[in-house]
Design an enzyme around this catalytic site. Structure first.
Site, PDB file in Angstrom:
ATOM      1  N   GLY A 105      74.393  94.252 112.653  1.00  0.00           N
ATOM      2  CA  GLY A 105      73.764  94.600 111.387  1.00  0.00           C
ATOM      3  C   GLY A 105      72.323  95.040 111.538  1.00  0.00           C
ATOM      4  O   GLY A 105      71.534  94.945 110.608  1.00  0.00           O
ATOM      5  N   GLY A 163      77.748  96.624 120.174  1.00  0.00           N
ATOM      6  CA  GLY A 163      78.576  97.695 119.641  1.00  0.00           C
ATOM      7  C   GLY A 163      77.812  98.949 119.256  1.00  0.00           C
ATOM      8  O   GLY A 163      77.976 100.020 119.838  1.00  0.00           O
ATOM      9  N   HIS A 165      74.458  99.265 119.220  1.00  0.00           N
ATOM     10  CA  HIS A 165      73.280  99.378 120.072  1.00  0.00           C
ATOM     11  C   HIS A 165      73.509 100.335 121.263  1.00  0.00           C
ATOM     12  O   HIS A 165      72.835 101.351 121.402  1.00  0.00           O
ATOM     13  CB  HIS A 165      72.979  97.970 120.558  1.00  0.00           C
ATOM     14  CG  HIS A 165      71.606  97.753 121.078  1.00  0.00           C
ATOM     15  ND1 HIS A 165      70.471  98.168 120.430  1.00  0.00           N
ATOM     16  CD2 HIS A 165      71.193  97.141 122.217  1.00  0.00           C
ATOM     17  CE1 HIS A 165      69.420  97.813 121.137  1.00  0.00           C
ATOM     18  NE2 HIS A 165      69.824  97.188 122.217  1.00  0.00           N
ATOM     19  N   TYR A 404      66.905 104.495 115.885  1.00  0.00           N
ATOM     20  CA  TYR A 404      65.911 104.225 114.841  1.00  0.00           C
ATOM     21  C   TYR A 404      66.293 105.082 113.634  1.00  0.00           C
ATOM     22  O   TYR A 404      65.541 105.924 113.162  1.00  0.00           O
ATOM     23  CB  TYR A 404      64.490 104.562 115.312  1.00  0.00           C
ATOM     24  CG  TYR A 404      64.026 103.789 116.530  1.00  0.00           C
ATOM     25  CD1 TYR A 404      64.549 102.528 116.815  1.00  0.00           C
ATOM     26  CD2 TYR A 404      63.049 104.306 117.392  1.00  0.00           C
ATOM     27  CE1 TYR A 404      64.114 101.816 117.931  1.00  0.00           C
ATOM     28  CE2 TYR A 404      62.611 103.595 118.500  1.00  0.00           C
ATOM     29  CZ  TYR A 404      63.151 102.353 118.763  1.00  0.00           C
ATOM     30  OH  TYR A 404      62.717 101.654 119.869  1.00  0.00           O
TER      31      TYR A 404
END
Ligand SMILES: Cc1cc2nc3c(=O)[nH]c(=O)nc-3n(C[C@H](O)[C@H](O)[C@H](O)COP(=O)(O)OP(=O)(O)OC[C@H]3O[C@@H](n4cnc5c(N)ncnc54)[C@H](O)[C@@H]3O)c2cc1C
Ligand SMILES: *[C@@H]1O[C@H](CO)[C@@H](O)[C@H](O)[C@H]1NC(C)=O
Ligand SMILES: *[C@@H]1O[C@H](CO)[C@@H](O)[C@H](O)[C@H]1NC(C)=O
Ligand SMILES: *[C@@H]1O[C@H](CO)[C@@H](O)[C@H](O)[C@H]1NC(C)=O
Length: 462
Positions: A105, A163, A165, A404
């Protein structure tokens, strides 16, 4: 007036009824997939369940996105087994629902747990396995875990279930020595749109390329990664220089940006300039670590990123600080490139920001008390800063880092996704790799089942 109210109540009860029906139907579908003796009940939470809102809140990082107006998922599914994820995909397809997958998340824009159309949230919170094989120096991971000499070149977060990331590339302080996390992936298990579990060999090199930086959510659900553990020699040093505006930020950055990318690749010097006014005590660690720390309450934030190719002039920097003074909690995080990053071709993985970049720049503004007004004010502030930075950063395209995530760059429209519109933000994240990503997408998910506001679109001819 009374008539309007009636219509409204009527509409409300109709939409209640549909969501109620869908939940029931979906649960039945899941049950059919498993047969009567499975414990599917314990992994499916309807919105009237007492655990639902706890689950929804528990793993999300930016509380901006969860409030009374947020469209909530019909169900939250917390699978223990791969077959339960396969079933969730098949049932979602069957009933025309969307799926959102959430690992930790951390998505800056909440894409892992928000959607405007009816959707099912698959939260991978219960899927954790970790096999580290020190003999051949590889590991199958859901969580990147460290030991003494073996490190993994991922981000700074200590507990990332990887996952999203890794599939967005992921970098940390080993970037200059070993490149991105995605550069060190050897294999992966993915559930594709047909509900099949495929590894590198079965998925083929195109899809394997795409998920290592193109964002997993466009292509399937990633179950695990096989990564190359790297040996970290004792001389490898990473440190952070943290300065406030009063401590001579211009002088430091001015000097640092001329030398940081040219250092030996064993040396990684991150610079953080911050102006945290009243919030100083609360933000002792790295801004990102502080965001991560679940013992602290989560802050509302908005971030943006750039890549810098030429040192920014002192006047340019002073202009940034002038803007900083108008906000309460702001950070600029600068991560040096060079080293190994210069040796990897732009097309090697979807992440194209390689040679020629001095550093990556992330701007972040945080606030403690939210309201529409507060959020508009801070978001406006960072948009103005981003506008101001234009002459100082990469251009054609102005590049940015997928992990980002920034929806200001543009979004897909539900129902009418277009490749040419998506190109506008797509090339910022991926440059020339965007087209290849769309090509892979068209091949592996031709009906665009796995989609979100910034998923890879299909090519026009499909
Ligand atoms: C506190 C903090 C620290 C950070 N530090 C770093 C850092 O050091 N280096 C760095 O590179 N980045 C960093 N990031 C950014 C981070 O890499 C991104 O936010 C990334 O998208 C997080 O992935 P996630 O799986 O944790 O988040 P999620 O919100 O769970 O997922 C992000 C996206 O990936 C999709 N996704 C999640 N799991 C899967 C899966 N299994 N299969 C397919 N798709 C999936 C989601 O649907 C969503 O689109 C940081 C973010 C935060 C909030
Ligand atoms: C939620 O609603 C469904 C359908 O009405 C019902 O079967 C179930 O018992 C309810 N669960 C709770 C916890 O109220
Ligand atoms: C509430 O959440 C929605 C998205 O879920 C967002 O668009 C809106 O800006 C949020 N409201 C506030 C006050 O932050
Ligand atoms: C903190 O903020 C308040 C209100 O914004 C201000 O009045 C006060 O002077 C600030 N304190 C410090 C130490 O800056």
């Amino acid at each position: 007036m009374r008539y309007l109210t009636l219509v409204f109540v009527l509409l409300l009860s109709i939409s209640w009824a549909t969501s109620y029906l869908t939940q029931e139907t979906f649960m039945q579908c899941m049950a059919t997939q498993f047969g009567p003796y499975t414990k599917f009940v314990e992994i499916i939470y309807a919105s009237n369940s007492s655990s639902y809102s706890y689950l929804l809140q528990s793993s999300q990082q930016n509380p901006r996105w969860l409030n009374s107006t947020t469209p909530k998922s019909l169900l939250i599914i917390t699978p223990f087994q791969e077959s339960e994820i396969q079933a969730a995909i098949l049932c979602s397809k069957k009933y025309g629902l969307q799926i959102r997958v959430r690992s930790v998340g951390h998505d800056y824009e909440g894409l892992s747990y928000l959607y405007k159309t009816p959707f099912i949230l698959v939260d991978l919170i219960n899927l954790r396995t970790n096999e580290i094989n020190l003999e051949d120096e590889t590991a199958w991971v859901h969580i990147a875990k460290k030991n003494e000499i073996h490190e993994f070149p991922a981000g700074i977060c200590p507990s990332v279930r990887v996952g999203g990331h890794f599939s967005g590339s992921s970098f940390g302080t080993l970037l200059r020595k070993y490149g991105l996390a995605a550069d060190n992936v050897l294999d992966a298990y993915v559930i594709n749109v047909n509900g099949e579990i495929v590894d590198r060999e079965a998925m083929g090199e195109d899809l394997f390329w795409a998920i290592r930086g193109g964002g997993g959510a466009s292509f399937g659900i990633i179950l695990s990664w096989k990564i190359k553990l790297v040996r970290v020699p004792p001389r490898v040093t990473a440190f952070t220089i943290r300065k406030t505006l009063e401590q001579g930020a211009t002088k430091l950055v001015s000097k640092w940006q001329h030398i940081a990318d040219k250092q030996h690749e064993d040396l990684f010097i991150r610079v953080i300039i911050q102006d945290v006014g009243n919030g100083t005590q609360k933000t002792k660690g790295d801004p990102l670590e502080v965001l991560l720390d679940r013992t602290l309450h989560k802050s509302f934030f908005k971030a943006k990123s750039d890549f810098v190719k030429e040192p920014i002039s002192d006047i340019g920097l002073e202009g940034v600080w002038d803007r900083f003074l108008k906000e309460d909690m702001v950070f600029m995080i600068m991560d040096p490139y060079g080293g190994r990053m210069n040796k990897i071709a732009e097309s090697e993985t979807p992440f194209p920001h390689r040679k020629g970049n001095l550093y990556n720049l992330q701007y972040l503004v945080k606030w403690e008390v939210n309201s529409i007004r507060a959020s508009n004010k801070h978001v406006h502030w960072i948009r103005m800063l981003y506008k101001y930075m234009k002459p100082y950063v990469s251009r054609y395209p102005r590049s940015t880092y997928l992990n980002y995530r920034d929806l200001d760059l543009g979004t897909n429209k539900e129902g009418s996704m277009s490749y040419s519109e998506a190109r506008v933000w797509g090339v910022k994240y991926f440059k020339g790799n965007f087209k290849r990503l769309a090509h892979v997408k068209s091949n592996v998910d031709p009906n665009n089942f796995f989609r979100n506001e910034q998923s890879i679109p299909l090519l026009p001819e499909y």
